[in-house]
Design a protein around this motif. Structure first.
Motif, PDB file in Angstrom:
ATOM      1  N   GLU A  32      52.524  20.963   7.852  1.00 34.46           N
ATOM      2  CA  GLU A  32      52.497  21.058   6.341  1.00 34.46           C
ATOM      3  C   GLU A  32      52.770  19.672   5.467  1.00 34.46           C
ATOM      4  OE1 GLU A  32      54.367  24.788   7.443  1.00 34.46           O
ATOM      5  OE2 GLU A  32      54.366  23.212   7.952  1.00 34.46           O
ATOM      6  N   SER A  56      50.280  17.088   5.853  1.00 36.31           N
ATOM      7  CA  SER A  56      49.321  16.967   4.816  1.00 36.31           C
ATOM      8  C   SER A  56      49.760  16.947   3.463  1.00 36.31           C
ATOM      9  CB  SER A  56      49.130  18.630   5.294  1.00 36.31           C
ATOM     10  OG  SER A  56      48.101  19.185   4.302  1.00 36.31           O
ATOM     11  N   SER A  57      51.022  16.862   3.270  1.00 34.32           N
ATOM     12  CA  SER A  57      51.043  16.593   1.579  1.00 34.32           C
ATOM     13  C   SER A  57      51.223  15.234   1.447  1.00 34.32           C
ATOM     14  CB  SER A  57      52.291  17.540   1.731  1.00 34.32           C
ATOM     15  OG  SER A  57      53.229  16.837   1.974  1.00 34.32           O
ATOM     16  N   TRP A 103      47.257  13.996   2.520  1.00 33.79           N
ATOM     17  CA  TRP A 103      46.105  14.565   1.719  1.00 33.79           C
ATOM     18  C   TRP A 103      46.934  15.134   0.077  1.00 33.79           C
ATOM     19  CZ3 TRP A 103      46.108  15.814   7.300  1.00 33.79           C
ATOM     20  CH2 TRP A 103      44.795  15.412   7.830  1.00 33.79           C
ATOM     21  N   ARG A 104      47.778  14.790   0.281  1.00 34.45           N
ATOM     22  CA  ARG A 104      48.771  15.196  -1.124  1.00 34.45           C
ATOM     23  C   ARG A 104      48.508  16.703  -1.487  1.00 34.45           C
ATOM     24  NH1 ARG A 104      50.747  11.188  -0.638  1.00 34.45           N
ATOM     25  NH2 ARG A 104      50.863   9.056  -2.208  1.00 34.45           N
ATOM     26  N   SER A 105      48.114  17.084  -0.036  1.00 36.30           N
ATOM     27  CA  SER A 105      48.731  19.231  -0.285  1.00 36.30           C
ATOM     28  C   SER A 105      48.280  19.852   0.285  1.00 36.30           C
ATOM     29  CB  SER A 105      47.232  19.154  -0.803  1.00 36.30           C
ATOM     30  OG  SER A 105      46.129  20.648  -0.505  1.00 36.30           O
ATOM     31  N   TRP A 106      49.071  20.756   0.818  1.00 37.99           N
ATOM     32  CA  TRP A 106      49.298  21.547   1.723  1.00 37.99           C
ATOM     33  C   TRP A 106      47.748  22.296   2.742  1.00 37.99           C
ATOM     34  CZ3 TRP A 106      54.226  24.935   2.580  1.00 37.99           C
ATOM     35  CH2 TRP A 106      55.841  23.997   2.059  1.00 37.99           C
ATOM     36  N   GLU A 107      46.853  21.940   1.745  1.00 37.16           N
ATOM     37  CA  GLU A 107      46.235  23.053   2.673  1.00 37.16           C
ATOM     38  C   GLU A 107      44.832  22.319   3.515  1.00 37.16           C
ATOM     39  OE1 GLU A 107      42.946  22.441  -0.466  1.00 37.16           O
ATOM     40  OE2 GLU A 107      43.717  23.448  -1.731  1.00 37.16           O
ATOM     41  N   TYR A 108      45.763  20.968   4.256  1.00 38.12           N
ATOM     42  CA  TYR A 108      44.951  20.375   5.167  1.00 38.12           C
ATOM     43  C   TYR A 108      46.189  20.636   6.529  1.00 38.12           C
ATOM     44  CZ  TYR A 108      41.460  18.663   2.209  1.00 38.12           C
ATOM     45  OH  TYR A 108      40.833  18.676   1.161  1.00 38.12           O
ATOM     46  N   LYS A 109      47.039  21.307   6.517  1.00 40.62           N
ATOM     47  CA  LYS A 109      47.860  21.712   7.845  1.00 40.62           C
ATOM     48  C   LYS A 109      47.492  22.001   9.382  1.00 40.62           C
ATOM     49  CE  LYS A 109      49.298  26.688   6.019  1.00 40.62           C
ATOM     50  NZ  LYS A 109      48.298  26.724   4.488  1.00 40.62           N
TER      51      LYS A 109
END
Length: 317
Positions: A227, A230-231, A234-240
């Protein structure tokens, strides 16, 4: 029993099986054949799901709320012989880091490990398994005591990372972890390390330098959690899920890269599905590792440990 998202097909089949068995008990209808078919399908579904787990699914299993924690393992391994020791003799007793003496058979070990909680209250009490500097200093104090009396050390790793709070940094979190790595590298007794859950970053490394480093099958060991990775990227947890694959953090990946020595097989579905079997596997692995190390002189132990870590990261074109 709690189910993860990818385990829902198993839950559906188990619910069907329960209903089928209830119908058989409460009526004159013979449902034996139907139950057998559901059982067969359930076994095949379990095998299919657990034999093809992704890196992210293994991360989820390592965090399963029913998974056995450090104290569960210690109680299973040592029974009533475990004596917990407290405090770093400087600040306070860190509840996220536990340690003490215990016996497996007739052999005494110094056990050290991170402990998580089971519910909201105990999770807060244990600080979610994230140790402060006094936790690492307590661990070092216990390791030095073990060295003084010639007692082998067993460390059990299960942490989302060292506590990143301001007060932890003020008390020297980085120094405490670095000091532990230095001292563990030259400790003159056998060190056996087992990753039983999450092995995140310096929080894990602070008690992770060992002559034998082993991972349970559904655990992970990495410089950062998927997580957080990813953050950052990609500045987001979506790509964990993508981050988990890229980090190569599973037991299989770590063994392939020769960063751990052994993978301890878990029961199908994870350590929480058959705790006794998981505890026995960990016990056997610890005893086997100690048998290999017990006759080495302190000088050879330290020399082999140093050599092992020096060889990490070396590659040939």
């Amino acid at each position: 029993m709690e189910y993860l998202e990818f385990e829902l097909p198993i839950k559906e089949l188990e619910d069907q099986l329960d209903k089928c068995q209830i119908i058989g008990k409460e009526s004159d209808v013979d449902v034996t054949e139907t139950c057998k078919q559901i059982e067969k399908k359930l076994a095949a579904t379990k095998k299919d799901i657990y034999k093809n787990l992704t890196a992210w699914q293994r991360v989820q299993l390592s965090r399963h709320p029913n998974r056995p924690y450090t104290l569960d393992h210690i109680k299973a391994l040592c029974g009533d012989t475990f004596l917990e020791l407290h405090g770093d003799r400087n600040v306070k007793d860190d509840k996220a880091m536990i340690g003490g003496l215990g016996k497996i058979g007739d052999q005494t070990y110094m056990f050290i490990g991170q402990q998580k909680g089971y519910n909201t209250k105990t999770r807060q009490y244990r600080n979610f398994g994230m140790s402060n500097p006094e936790g690492y200093r307590k661990a070092l104090r216990l390791m030095k005591s073990a060295e003084k009396f010639g007692i082998p050390v067993v460390t059990l790793i299960d942490t989302p990372g060292a506590y990143p709070g301001l007060e932890a940094e003020e008390r020297g979190q980085g120094e405490a972890i670095a000091r532990n790595i230095l001292e563990m590298a030259r400790l003159r007794v056998p060190i056996i390390t087992v990753i039983i859950g999450e092995g995140a970053s310096g929080g894990a490394l602070g008690i992770g330098v060992g002559d034998r480093v082993m991972m349970l099958e559904n655990t992970w060991y990495s410089v950062i959690s998927p997580e957080s990775c990813s953050s950052i990227l990609w500045r987001s947890w979506e790509y964990k899920e993508q981050a988990a694959e890229a980090l190569k953090l599973t037991a299989k990946d770590m063994k392939k890269m020769k960063l751990v020595d052994q993978i301890i097989k878990e029961p199908l579905g994870g350590a929480h599905t058959d705790r006794d079997k998981a505890f026995t596997a960990v016990k056997n692995a610890i005893e086997k590792a100690f048998e290999e190390l017990k006759n080495l002189s302190p000088k050879d132990l330290v020399s082999q440990r140093m050599e092992k870590y020096d060889d990490m990261g070396v590659y040939k074109d």
